[in-house]
Design an enzyme around this catalytic site. Structure first.
Site, PDB file in Angstrom:
ATOM      1  N   GLU A  17       0.845  -1.192   0.000  1.00  0.00           N
ATOM      2  CA  GLU A  17       0.000   0.000   0.000  1.00  0.00           C
ATOM      3  C   GLU A  17       0.877   1.237   0.000  1.00  0.00           C
ATOM      4  O   GLU A  17       1.874   1.304   0.718  1.00  0.00           O
ATOM      5  CB  GLU A  17      -0.907   0.039   1.232  1.00  0.00           C
ATOM      6  CG  GLU A  17      -1.765   1.320   1.284  1.00  0.00           C
ATOM      7  CD  GLU A  17      -2.650   1.384   2.513  1.00  0.00           C
ATOM      8  OE1 GLU A  17      -3.620   0.606   2.545  1.00  0.00           O
ATOM      9  OE2 GLU A  17      -2.361   2.186   3.418  1.00  0.00           O
ATOM     10  N   THR A  48      -4.096   4.832  -1.576  1.00  0.00           N
ATOM     11  CA  THR A  48      -5.091   5.357  -0.651  1.00  0.00           C
ATOM     12  C   THR A  48      -5.591   6.741  -1.053  1.00  0.00           C
ATOM     13  O   THR A  48      -4.967   7.438  -1.855  1.00  0.00           O
ATOM     14  CB  THR A  48      -4.527   5.456   0.776  1.00  0.00           C
ATOM     15  OG1 THR A  48      -3.624   6.564   0.850  1.00  0.00           O
ATOM     16  CG2 THR A  48      -3.806   4.191   1.185  1.00  0.00           C
ATOM     17  N   TYR A  49      -6.723   7.114  -0.431  1.00  0.00           N
ATOM     18  CA  TYR A  49      -7.124   8.513  -0.364  1.00  0.00           C
ATOM     19  C   TYR A  49      -6.478   9.088   0.889  1.00  0.00           C
ATOM     20  O   TYR A  49      -6.194   8.350   1.836  1.00  0.00           O
ATOM     21  CB  TYR A  49      -8.640   8.633  -0.208  1.00  0.00           C
ATOM     22  CG  TYR A  49      -9.433   8.672  -1.488  1.00  0.00           C
ATOM     23  CD1 TYR A  49      -8.974   8.069  -2.649  1.00  0.00           C
ATOM     24  CD2 TYR A  49     -10.672   9.297  -1.531  1.00  0.00           C
ATOM     25  CE1 TYR A  49      -9.723   8.090  -3.803  1.00  0.00           C
ATOM     26  CE2 TYR A  49     -11.434   9.323  -2.680  1.00  0.00           C
ATOM     27  CZ  TYR A  49     -10.951   8.722  -3.816  1.00  0.00           C
ATOM     28  OH  TYR A  49     -11.693   8.744  -4.965  1.00  0.00           O
ATOM     29  N   GLY A 108     -14.424   5.876   4.843  1.00  0.00           N
ATOM     30  CA  GLY A 108     -13.557   7.037   4.944  1.00  0.00           C
ATOM     31  C   GLY A 108     -13.876   7.882   6.168  1.00  0.00           C
ATOM     32  O   GLY A 108     -14.832   7.615   6.902  1.00  0.00           O
TER      33      GLY A 108
END
Length: 304
Positions: A17, A48-49, A108
């Site tokens: 990641e 990712t955000y 989120g």
């Protein structure tokens, strides 16, 4: 290729990641990291955000480049809180047009300036996003979901947390990636509970090598991960020796991964924190084990 197909074809899946740099940081930095991460040949890389979607404008492009520039399967994180259906469709359509067919569907975090409880957008929970994606895109995409071996930090009932996870999988999740953990026994008990609950999709274990003491405070605050005594002793011993702490963190993560592989884990998802040299060291440490899985798979196919 869809990640669910990778799990079907391989006995063990190894992935990384990364996260986009802050808006004020040049994108070249993440591409330098990707240059270094390509060597270990991960099965996929997730992008990712940022917290509250702070880097979401950069995330899709990086995910697209992972696939098309680096020729590595890409898993694009997609958070839904505060988003409209049209916004989600815009992102997913762009990804699909660019050859990215894998989405990690997440709720989120609310924007930092938001008041609690946050209300906005068309989605309240990750399951809402999973249902929407599956209904709109069918089998055009593979959908991943998040799982929490120690339970979600916002849910104090582990049975209820497992119930929510089962609902999410039934809604269309193809595979799960866990939150980080430092005690493998917690993961094993979690996998046993998922099996009893009838959750049959592959579960990839999320491992984060802790290489500086500032990480720990953030980790505990954000996800509530418990710290085993062995891990705490390492932190106390090397807290003021950054180089030794990094080496100890790499060794601890390697030991976790070796034990998980020996116990038959389906996948390892390494939270690199964009530290490519750390990811490369860990990959090198387990290279023989990874090669063993490839040879085992080849032997099985030769017998068919």
């Amino acid at each position: 290729m869809k990640i669910k197909d990778i799990f079907e074809r391989k006995k063990f899946v190894f992935s990384f990641e990364i996260f986009p740099p802050k808006p004020t940081t040049p994108l070249d930095r993440i591409y330098s990291t990707l240059d270094d991460l390509k060597g270990p040949s991960p099965d996929f890389i997730s992008v990712t955000y940022g917290a509250g979607g702070s880097t979401r404008d950069r995330s899709p492009q990086i995910a697209i480049d992972v696939k098309n520039v680096y020729d590595i399967e890409s898993l694009a994180h997609l958070t839904c809180i505060g988003s409209t259906r049209d916004e989600v469709v815009g992102v997913v359509d762009l990804l699909l047009e660019s050859g990215v067919h894998n989405i990690l569907a997440l709720r989120g975090d609310p924007p930092q300036e938001a008041v609690s409880p946050f209300v906005g957008g068309d989605f309240s929970h990750a399951i809402d996003l999973v249902k929407f994606l599956r209904e709109r895109y069918g089998e055009k995409i593979a959908i991943g979901g998040a799982a929490y071996p120690e339970g979600h930090i916002e849910c104090d009932d582990p049975i209820k947390d497992l119930h929510y996870l089962k609902q999410k999988v039934d809604a269309g999740v193809d595979f799960l990636v866990t939150q980080l953990f430092f005690d493998n026994e917690l993961f094993y008990r979690f996998v046993e509970r998922t099996s009893i609950a009838g959750i049959e999709v592959p579960i990839s274990a999320g491992i984060m090598p802790v290489v500086n003491k500032n990480q720990i405070e953030r980790i505990v605050t954000l996800c509530g991960a418990s710290l085993p005594k062995k891990f705490v002793r390492i932190l106390h011993r090397y807290a003021d020796d950054p180089r030794s702490l990094e080496e100890a963190g790499i060794a601890y993560a390697t030991d976790q991964i070796v034990d998980l592989i020996a116990s038959g884990v389906r996948g390892i998802h390494l939270y690199t924190m964009n530290k490519a040299h750390v990811a490369r060291k860990i990959t090198s440490n387990i290279e023989t084990l990874r090669e063993g899985f490839v040879n085992d798979k080849n032997n099985e196919e030769a017998l068919l």
